[in-house]
Design a protein around this motif. Structure first.
Motif, PDB file in Angstrom:
ATOM      1  N   GLY A 116      21.110  91.007  14.160  1.00  0.00           N
ATOM      2  CA  GLY A 116      19.957  91.332  14.983  1.00  0.00           C
ATOM      3  C   GLY A 116      19.340  90.150  15.699  1.00  0.00           C
ATOM      4  N   MET A 117      19.824  88.932  15.414  1.00  0.00           N
ATOM      5  CA  MET A 117      19.237  87.743  16.022  1.00  0.00           C
ATOM      6  C   MET A 117      20.218  87.058  16.960  1.00  0.00           C
ATOM      7  N   GLU A 118      19.687  86.533  18.043  1.00  0.00           N
ATOM      8  CA  GLU A 118      20.473  85.768  18.994  1.00  0.00           C
ATOM      9  C   GLU A 118      20.459  84.306  18.579  1.00  0.00           C
ATOM     10  N   SER A 119      21.600  83.670  18.564  1.00  0.00           N
ATOM     11  CA  SER A 119      21.649  82.268  18.167  1.00  0.00           C
ATOM     12  C   SER A 119      21.054  81.374  19.251  1.00  0.00           C
ATOM     13  N   LEU A 120      20.601  80.196  18.844  1.00  0.00           N
ATOM     14  CA  LEU A 120      20.075  79.230  19.801  1.00  0.00           C
ATOM     15  C   LEU A 120      21.124  78.859  20.844  1.00  0.00           C
ATOM     16  N   GLY A 121      22.368  78.755  20.404  1.00  0.00           N
ATOM     17  CA  GLY A 121      23.448  78.424  21.325  1.00  0.00           C
ATOM     18  C   GLY A 121      23.621  79.474  22.402  1.00  0.00           C
ATOM     19  N   ASP A 122      23.526  80.742  22.015  1.00  0.00           N
ATOM     20  CA  ASP A 122      23.655  81.820  22.991  1.00  0.00           C
ATOM     21  C   ASP A 122      22.486  81.820  23.971  1.00  0.00           C
ATOM     22  N   VAL A 123      21.282  81.557  23.456  1.00  0.00           N
ATOM     23  CA  VAL A 123      20.112  81.492  24.345  1.00  0.00           C
ATOM     24  C   VAL A 123      20.293  80.372  25.362  1.00  0.00           C
TER      25      VAL A 123
END
Length: 216
Positions: A116-123
Motif C-alpha cells: 500500500g505504500m510507494e517507495s521513496l525511489g518510486d516517488v
C-alpha cells in the motif's frame, strides 16, 4: 531556466499533524491566504508556465498564483504526493505507535516494499521524470512554477544535490514555501531552499507539518 518549486498551502490535516499522502484534502482558509502571498510574490514576474499535481490542494494553490498570469495550469499526476497507504490520515503519534517498524523501513530503504505504500525511489523517479518533461517544453530563459507536495519537492531537491533520497528529511519544505532550481548548460543547481519570506512579510504563520517531522 528558473524552476520555482512551490509547496501547496496548508490544510486542516497539515495543522493536525495527519499524513495526507494521496488523500485529496482541500486548502483551509489559512492555506488560501498563504497561497495569496505567493501570488503577490510572483505578481511582477514573467512566468511562462504553471504546473501542478492533480490533487485539489495543489491545484487551488496554482489557481491562486495564476491570477496575475492567466495561464493554462498543466496538471501532472507524476507530481502527486506519495502514496502512504496505512499511514494515510493518521496522526504522527499513531504512526509511531502502530507502524514504527514499517516507517523505519520505508524511510531508510529507497526501494522498500511495504503493501500500500510507494517507495521513496518510486516517488523520486516519477517526480524527476516530470521535471525533465517540463524543461523539454521550454526555452532557456523561461520562468516556470511547479506546485507540488512536501515529499515530492524534497526528493527532487535530493536528486538535484546528488544526495541519498533517505536524507530528504534533513531539510524542510514548508507550506507555500518556494525553492528555486536553475537549469543551465544541461545542469541543475539549487539556488534557494524553502523560502518563506513572503509569508513572513504578510504576517502569516509557518507550521511544521506531519511530513516535516522527524519520525525516526
Amino acid at each position: 531556466m528558473n524552476i520555482y518549486l512551490v509547496r501547496h498551502g496548508i490544510t486542516d490535516w497539515n495543522k493536525e499533524y495527519r499524513w495526507q499522502g494521496e488523500e485529496d484534502e482541500e486548502l483551509n482558509a489559512e492555506g488560501i491566504n498563504q497561497a495569496e502571498t505567493v501570488q503577490k510574490r510572483f505578481a511582477g514576474d514573467n512566468i511562462k508556465s504553471i504546473y501542478s499535481s492533480t490533487l485539489k490542494r495543489a491545484i487551488k494553490t496554482a489557481e491562486i498564483i495564476n491570477r496575475n498570469h492567466n495561464l493554462e495550469i498543466n496538471k501532472l499526476s507524476n507530481l502527486d504526493e506519495c502514496k502512504v497507504g496505512p499511514f494515510s490520515g493518521l496522526h504522527i503519534d499513531e504512526v509511531k505507535n502502530k507502524y514504527k517498524k514499517e516507517f523505519k523501513e520505508w524511510s531508510g530503504d529507497p526501494w522498500s516494499n511495504i503493501e500500500g505504500m510507494e517507495s521513496l525511489g518510486d516517488v523520486q523517479s516519477r517526480s524527476v521524470k516530470a521535471v525533465k518533461n517540463i524543461i523539454s517544453k521550454h526555452e532557456k530563459d523561461d520562468k516556470i512554477i511547479v506546485v507540488a507536495h512536501g515529499l515530492v519537492i524534497r526528493t527532487i531537491i535530493s536528486w538535484v544535490l546528488k544526495l541519498p533520497i533517505t536524507s530528504n528529511s534533513n531539510f524542510r519544505i514548508d507550506n507555500c514555501s518556494v525553492s528555486e532550481v536553475l537549469y543551465e548548460n544541461n545542469k541543475f543547481r539549487l539556488k534557494s531552499l524553502n523560502e518563506t519570506w513572503h509569508l513572513i512579510h504578510f504576517n502569516m504563520a509557518i507550521y511544521e507539518t506531519a511530513e516535516e517531522r522527524d519520525l525516526q
